[in-house]
Design an enzyme around this catalytic site. Sequence first.
Site, mmCIF file in Angstrom:
data_model
loop_
_atom_site.group_PDB
_atom_site.id
_atom_site.type_symbol
_atom_site.label_atom_id
_atom_site.label_comp_id
_atom_site.label_asym_id
_atom_site.label_seq_id
_atom_site.Cartn_x
_atom_site.Cartn_y
_atom_site.Cartn_z
ATOM 1 N N LYS A 1 0.825 -1.206 0.000
ATOM 2 C CA LYS A 1 0.000 0.000 0.000
ATOM 3 C C LYS A 1 0.867 1.267 0.000
ATOM 4 O O LYS A 1 0.671 2.162 -0.822
ATOM 5 C CB LYS A 1 -0.966 -0.010 1.207
ATOM 6 N N THR A 2 1.832 1.313 0.907
ATOM 7 C CA THR A 2 2.717 2.480 0.980
ATOM 8 C C THR A 2 3.586 2.577 -0.274
ATOM 9 O O THR A 2 3.890 3.673 -0.758
ATOM 10 C CB THR A 2 3.622 2.384 2.230
ATOM 11 N N ASP B 1 -1.987 6.909 5.792
ATOM 12 C CA ASP B 1 -1.923 5.493 6.143
ATOM 13 C C ASP B 1 -2.886 5.258 7.312
ATOM 14 O O ASP B 1 -3.165 6.192 8.068
ATOM 15 C CB ASP B 1 -0.484 5.148 6.541
ATOM 16 N N THR C 1 -5.967 -1.405 6.603
ATOM 17 C CA THR C 1 -6.029 -2.860 6.733
ATOM 18 C C THR C 1 -7.466 -3.276 7.043
ATOM 19 O O THR C 1 -7.755 -4.452 7.135
ATOM 20 C CB THR C 1 -5.136 -3.316 7.903
ATOM 21 N N ARG D 1 6.911 -7.644 2.345
ATOM 22 C CA ARG D 1 7.707 -7.079 3.446
ATOM 23 C C ARG D 1 8.440 -8.169 4.200
ATOM 24 O O ARG D 1 9.597 -8.004 4.583
ATOM 25 C CB ARG D 1 6.830 -6.289 4.416
HETATM 26 P P1 ADP Z 1 1.993 -1.796 3.302
HETATM 27 O O1 ADP Z 1 1.996 -0.299 3.169
HETATM 28 O O2 ADP Z 1 0.885 -2.457 2.552
HETATM 29 O O3 ADP Z 1 2.069 -2.266 4.731
HETATM 30 P P2 ADP Z 1 4.578 -1.598 1.971
HETATM 31 O O4 ADP Z 1 4.189 -0.869 0.745
HETATM 32 O O5 ADP Z 1 5.276 -0.810 3.037
HETATM 33 O O6 ADP Z 1 3.324 -2.364 2.601
HETATM 34 O O7 ADP Z 1 5.485 -2.837 1.517
HETATM 35 C C1 ADP Z 1 6.488 -3.369 2.340
HETATM 36 C C2 ADP Z 1 7.741 -3.616 1.540
HETATM 37 O O8 ADP Z 1 7.503 -4.688 0.634
HETATM 38 C C3 ADP Z 1 8.180 -2.430 0.687
HETATM 39 O O9 ADP Z 1 9.192 -1.692 1.330
HETATM 40 C C4 ADP Z 1 8.708 -3.043 -0.582
HETATM 41 O O10 ADP Z 1 10.095 -3.186 -0.500
HETATM 42 C C5 ADP Z 1 8.075 -4.418 -0.627
HETATM 43 N N1 ADP Z 1 7.018 -4.508 -1.638
HETATM 44 C C6 ADP Z 1 5.688 -4.325 -1.449
HETATM 45 N N2 ADP Z 1 5.002 -4.518 -2.586
HETATM 46 C C7 ADP Z 1 5.907 -4.830 -3.533
HETATM 47 C C8 ADP Z 1 5.809 -5.175 -4.929
HETATM 48 N N3 ADP Z 1 4.633 -5.220 -5.565
HETATM 49 N N4 ADP Z 1 6.961 -5.446 -5.589
HETATM 50 C C9 ADP Z 1 8.150 -5.412 -4.957
HETATM 51 N N5 ADP Z 1 8.304 -5.121 -3.643
HETATM 52 C C10 ADP Z 1 7.198 -4.829 -2.935
#
Ligand code: ADP
Length: 331
Positions: free
Chosen positions: A64-65, A109, A158, A217
Site C-alpha cells: 500500500k505504501t 496510512d 487494513t 515485506r
Molecule cells: P503496506 O503499506 O501495505 O504495509 P509496503 O508498501 O510498506 O506495505 O510494503 C512493504 C515492503 O515490501 C516495501 O518496502 C517493498 O520493499 C516491498 N514490496 C511491497 N510490494 C511490492 C511489490 N509489488 N513489488 C516489490 N516489492 C514490494
Amino acid sequence: ADSVEGQVPKTRPDADGKLRPRRMDEMVGQRDVIERLKIAIDAATSRSEPLGHILFDGPPGLGKTTFATVIPNEMNTSVQMANGAGLRAPKDLLPYLTNVSEGSVLFIDEIHRVPKAVEEYLYTAMEDFRIDVVLGDGVNARTLNLELKPFTLIGATTRAGMLSAPLRDRFQIREHLGWYTRAELAEIVHRNAKKLSVVVDDGTADMIADRSRSTPRLANNRLLWVRDYAQSKADGKFDREITRAALDMIGIDELGLDKQDRNYLDTLMRVFLGGPAGLDAIAHTMNVSSDTLEDEVEPFLLRSELLVRTRRGRLATPKSYEHMKRPMPDI
Ligand code: ADP
C-alpha cells in the site's frame, strides 16, 4: 509484529528504503491493479487534472505504501505522508492540506483511525478542494473558507470494513491488494538480492518465498536476516542449508509462521481447547492487542485454513492441529 522478541529484527530504514520500488515497472505482481492505475494516471495526465482519490486496502506489508510512493513518481509530483492515528483533531490536518500543491498527493496510512471530527473535514477537502475552519467559539465564532489546490488523496487501510460509507464513497478508485504467489515473492527476493549485491540461487529464493507468508515485506525482512546470518557464519555465501538454519534460528517454520503466529495457535488449542474463542480473550491471554492479532496474525492463518472465524469465535482447524503436532481433542 516485527519487534516481538525472537522475530525478524525490524528492517533498518536504509535497507527498506533501498529495497522499496520507485517506479511501477519495478513492482512485482498486482498486475490488474497496476493496469487500472496506469490507465487512470494516463487519463489524468493527458487532461492535466489531478488523479482521482485512491483507497488501498489489504493486510500489512503487501504494497500500500509502495503504491503511494510510486504513483507520485509516475506523475512527477510530490507526496506528503500522514498517519490516521496522528490526525486527532481537525487542526492536525491543516498543515497537510494547506501544503498541498496542485496535483500533488497526500497519503494517509491507517485512514480507518481518523476520528469522525477530522473525517468530516476530509469530505469537503476531497470533494470541493475546500475546507471551512471554525475560528473561536460561542458568539465570536466565525467560519473561514479555505480554498485548496486540487490534489489526490491516497488512503491505505487494513480494515476497509471500518471506513464509513461517506468516506469510502469519496474515493474514485478502490483497490484491494491480495497475497503474492510463491513465484512473485521469489522474483522479489532475486531482485532485492541484486540490489544488496548478494547471490541467491533459485532454491534459496524459493525457500525464502515459502517462508514469507505471501508478503513482500516479510520476504525482504527474511532476506536481510539471512544475509546477516550468512555474513557472520559463512563468509556471505548462502544456500538452502544456511537459509534454513538462519530462519530456524529466529523461529520461522516451513509455512512461514513466526513465534507469534504459533503462539496464537498454541493458545487457542491449549487454553481454549481449540475454540470457539473470542478474539479479545485470546489477546488477553497472549498479552498482545487484539488489533495486532486481527491485522497481522489472523489474515494469513485464515487464508491458510489454519483458523476459521465462526459467529461464536475463532476455531482451530484439523490442519492447524497437524501443523502444531497436537492431537485433535475428542468431541
Ligand atoms: P503496506 O503499506 O501495505 O504495509 P509496503 O508498501 O510498506 O506495505 O510494503 C512493504 C515492503 O515490501 C516495501 O518496502 C517493498 O520493499 C516491498 N514490496 C511491497 N510490494 C511490492 C511489490 N509489488 N513489488 C516489490 N516489492 C514490494
